[in-house]
Design an enzyme around this catalytic site. Structure first.
Site, PDB file in Angstrom:
ATOM      1  NE  ARG A  26      23.942 103.638 -61.146  1.00  0.00           N
ATOM      2  CZ  ARG A  26      24.143 103.379 -59.857  1.00  0.00           C
ATOM      3  NH1 ARG A  26      23.385 102.513 -59.221  1.00  0.00           N
ATOM      4  NH2 ARG A  26      25.106 103.991 -59.196  1.00  0.00           N
ATOM      5  CB  VAL A  76      25.710 116.270 -58.363  1.00  0.00           C
ATOM      6  CG1 VAL A  76      24.832 115.892 -59.537  1.00  0.00           C
ATOM      7  CG2 VAL A  76      25.822 115.137 -57.344  1.00  0.00           C
ATOM      8  CE1 TYR A 169      21.301 108.555 -48.277  1.00  0.00           C
ATOM      9  CE2 TYR A 169      19.709 108.106 -46.537  1.00  0.00           C
ATOM     10  CZ  TYR A 169      20.014 108.215 -47.883  1.00  0.00           C
ATOM     11  OH  TYR A 169      19.032 107.994 -48.833  1.00  0.00           O
TER      12      TYR A 169
HETATM   13  P1  NDP Z   1      21.233 104.216 -56.838  1.00  0.00           P
HETATM   14  O1  NDP Z   1      22.520 103.880 -56.139  1.00  0.00           O
HETATM   15  O2  NDP Z   1      20.479 103.149 -57.520  1.00  0.00           O
HETATM   16  O3  NDP Z   1      21.493 105.400 -57.895  1.00  0.00           O
HETATM   17  C1  NDP Z   1      22.208 106.532 -57.490  1.00  0.00           C
HETATM   18  C2  NDP Z   1      22.249 107.510 -58.631  1.00  0.00           C
HETATM   19  O4  NDP Z   1      22.946 108.691 -58.187  1.00  0.00           O
HETATM   20  C3  NDP Z   1      22.999 106.968 -59.824  1.00  0.00           C
HETATM   21  O5  NDP Z   1      22.307 107.357 -60.990  1.00  0.00           O
HETATM   22  C4  NDP Z   1      24.360 107.673 -59.753  1.00  0.00           C
HETATM   23  O6  NDP Z   1      24.919 107.947 -61.018  1.00  0.00           O
HETATM   24  C5  NDP Z   1      23.986 108.999 -59.099  1.00  0.00           C
HETATM   25  N1  NDP Z   1      25.105 109.603 -58.401  1.00  0.00           N
HETATM   26  C6  NDP Z   1      25.697 109.202 -57.244  1.00  0.00           C
HETATM   27  N2  NDP Z   1      26.719 110.016 -56.933  1.00  0.00           N
HETATM   28  C7  NDP Z   1      26.764 110.965 -57.911  1.00  0.00           C
HETATM   29  C8  NDP Z   1      27.592 112.084 -58.150  1.00  0.00           C
HETATM   30  N3  NDP Z   1      28.597 112.423 -57.322  1.00  0.00           N
HETATM   31  N4  NDP Z   1      27.353 112.836 -59.257  1.00  0.00           N
HETATM   32  C9  NDP Z   1      26.348 112.511 -60.096  1.00  0.00           C
HETATM   33  N5  NDP Z   1      25.537 111.461 -59.933  1.00  0.00           N
HETATM   34  C10 NDP Z   1      25.749 110.694 -58.849  1.00  0.00           C
HETATM   35  O7  NDP Z   1      20.353 104.921 -55.712  1.00  0.00           O
HETATM   36  P2  NDP Z   1      18.779 105.121 -55.581  1.00  0.00           P
HETATM   37  O8  NDP Z   1      18.167 105.204 -56.897  1.00  0.00           O
HETATM   38  O9  NDP Z   1      18.283 104.156 -54.601  1.00  0.00           O
HETATM   39  O10 NDP Z   1      18.748 106.554 -54.872  1.00  0.00           O
HETATM   40  C11 NDP Z   1      18.406 107.736 -55.559  1.00  0.00           C
HETATM   41  C12 NDP Z   1      18.099 108.809 -54.521  1.00  0.00           C
HETATM   42  O11 NDP Z   1      17.023 108.358 -53.694  1.00  0.00           O
HETATM   43  C13 NDP Z   1      19.255 109.103 -53.585  1.00  0.00           C
HETATM   44  O12 NDP Z   1      19.265 110.482 -53.283  1.00  0.00           O
HETATM   45  C14 NDP Z   1      18.903 108.296 -52.342  1.00  0.00           C
HETATM   46  O13 NDP Z   1      19.493 108.823 -51.194  1.00  0.00           O
HETATM   47  C15 NDP Z   1      17.398 108.451 -52.342  1.00  0.00           C
HETATM   48  N6  NDP Z   1      16.655 107.447 -51.573  1.00  0.00           N
HETATM   49  C16 NDP Z   1      16.725 106.121 -51.896  1.00  0.00           C
HETATM   50  C17 NDP Z   1      15.971 105.203 -51.178  1.00  0.00           C
HETATM   51  C18 NDP Z   1      15.956 103.746 -51.504  1.00  0.00           C
HETATM   52  O14 NDP Z   1      15.333 102.969 -50.750  1.00  0.00           O
HETATM   53  N7  NDP Z   1      16.584 103.294 -52.588  1.00  0.00           N
HETATM   54  C19 NDP Z   1      15.122 105.627 -50.057  1.00  0.00           C
HETATM   55  C20 NDP Z   1      15.120 107.044 -49.815  1.00  0.00           C
HETATM   56  C21 NDP Z   1      15.863 107.914 -50.555  1.00  0.00           C
HETATM   57  P3  NDP Z   1      25.944 106.916 -61.756  1.00  0.00           P
HETATM   58  O15 NDP Z   1      25.277 105.575 -61.783  1.00  0.00           O
HETATM   59  O16 NDP Z   1      26.145 107.490 -63.107  1.00  0.00           O
HETATM   60  O17 NDP Z   1      27.192 106.911 -60.930  1.00  0.00           O
END
Ligand code: NDP
Length: 266
Positions: A26, A76, A169
């Site tokens: 996602r 992770v 963060y």
């Molecule tokens: P979401 O919350 O939509 O998705 C987060 C994803 O990370 C999910 O697929 C989740 O898996 C996975 N995840 C979280 N914790 C773990 C873990 N311990 N082990 C394995 N998988 C994990 O976040 P975004 O898509 O918005 O963010 C993705 C990346 O982009 C992150 O690194 C975030 O910091 C970065 N980012 C996001 C921004 C934004 O505006 N959205 C801006 C800048 C950076 P599951 O659903 O299976 O738990």
């Protein structure tokens, strides 16, 4: 085909390549995973909890011809799970061409109230995991003598953005950017490139709650703070990822590619 006769479109192709994407079911990870598959790669969709979404997505990947794609559960923050992720990839493919360290999360906590647990949780998910995933996949890439690692950093590593109280963060993401450069230097002789994407504000499950709870702040500070005056869709991170994963970026390593609609320009 000799290198000199490959067009830039040939070099952008990921046909025959294999890519692990953490958090691929996602959000931004899904946008990136979809883009890599559209460019030709088979994708290992690594999820922690979102099993249904991961399985549905892998079904879509198979339907588009990426029949080597699979879903794999891993937290992770656990080294044993990261080893399991590599074993699954090698069992399916026998090699790993691309690793996208995308999994991450954020929580707002004021600095004066932050506990050690708060600090460790955010740093474990966003920074420590990026190092140990890179290490375990990097060992395989060293054996292969090739690979491209793409870390998802953030504009929060570049600016202390208001109104988010999330110094843990931001520090973790700054660590991701520096780690990217360090690994690029250490592994250049192994033909491994390491780069990062620093997204601006992307509408996902991570950002949506703040947008809904604080619509005026989200509008004024996030949306209007962005030069293009809008939020990005996850799919808009895919172009940078395909470029960095592919031979089109063969002379690019240690780069932090900012994809933020101009947020950090002002
Ligand atoms: P979401 O919350 O939509 O998705 C987060 C994803 O990370 C999910 O697929 C989740 O898996 C996975 N995840 C979280 N914790 C773990 C873990 N311990 N082990 C394995 N998988 C994990 O976040 P975004 O898509 O918005 O963010 C993705 C990346 O982009 C992150 O690194 C975030 O910091 C970065 N980012 C996001 C921004 C934004 O505006 N959205 C801006 C800048 C950076 P599951 O659903 O299976 O738990």
């Amino acid at each position: 085909m000799p290198e000199s006769s490959r067009t830039v479109m040939d070099r952008l192709s990921l046909s025959g390549r294999t890519a692990l994407v953490t958090g691929g079911s996602r959000g931004i990870g899904n946008g990136i995973a979809r883009g890599l598959a559209e460019a030709g790669a088979d994708v290992g969709v690594v999820y922690r909890k979102a099993a249904d979404q991961a399985d549905r997505f892998v079904g879509e990947l198979h339907a588009m011809g990426r029949s080597g794609s699979f879903a794999h559960q891993a937290d992770v923050t656990k080294k044993s799970d990261l080893k399991g992720m590599v074993d699954a990839a090698l069992g399916n493919w026998g090699k790993i061409d691309i690793l996208v360290n995308n999994a991450g999360t954020g929580v707002a906590v004021a600095a004066e109230e932050m506990s050690e647990e708060d600090w460790d949780f955010i740093n474990d998910v966003n920074l420590k995991s990026v190092f140990f995933a890179s290490q375990v996949v990097g060992r395989q890439m060293i054996r292969q003598r090739s690979g491209s690692i793409i870390n998802v950093g953030s504009i929060s590593a570049l600016v202390a953005n208001n109104p988010q109280k999330q110094c843990h963060y931001n520090a973790a993401k700054a660590g991701v950017h520096m780690l990217t450069k360090c690994l690029a230097v250490e592994w250049v002789d192994h033909n491994i490139r390491v780069n990062a994407i620093a997204p601006g504000y992307v509408e996902t499950d991570l950002t949506r709650p703040f947008m809904q709870e604080h619509p005026e702040q989200a509008e004024q500070l996030w949306k209007m703070g962005t030069l293009q005056a809008r939020f990005a869709a996850p799919s808009e991170m895919a172009g940078a990822a395909v470029f960095l994963a592919s031979d089109a970026s063969s002379f690019v390593t240690g780069e932090i590619m900012v994809v933020d609609g101009g947020y950090t320009l002002r």
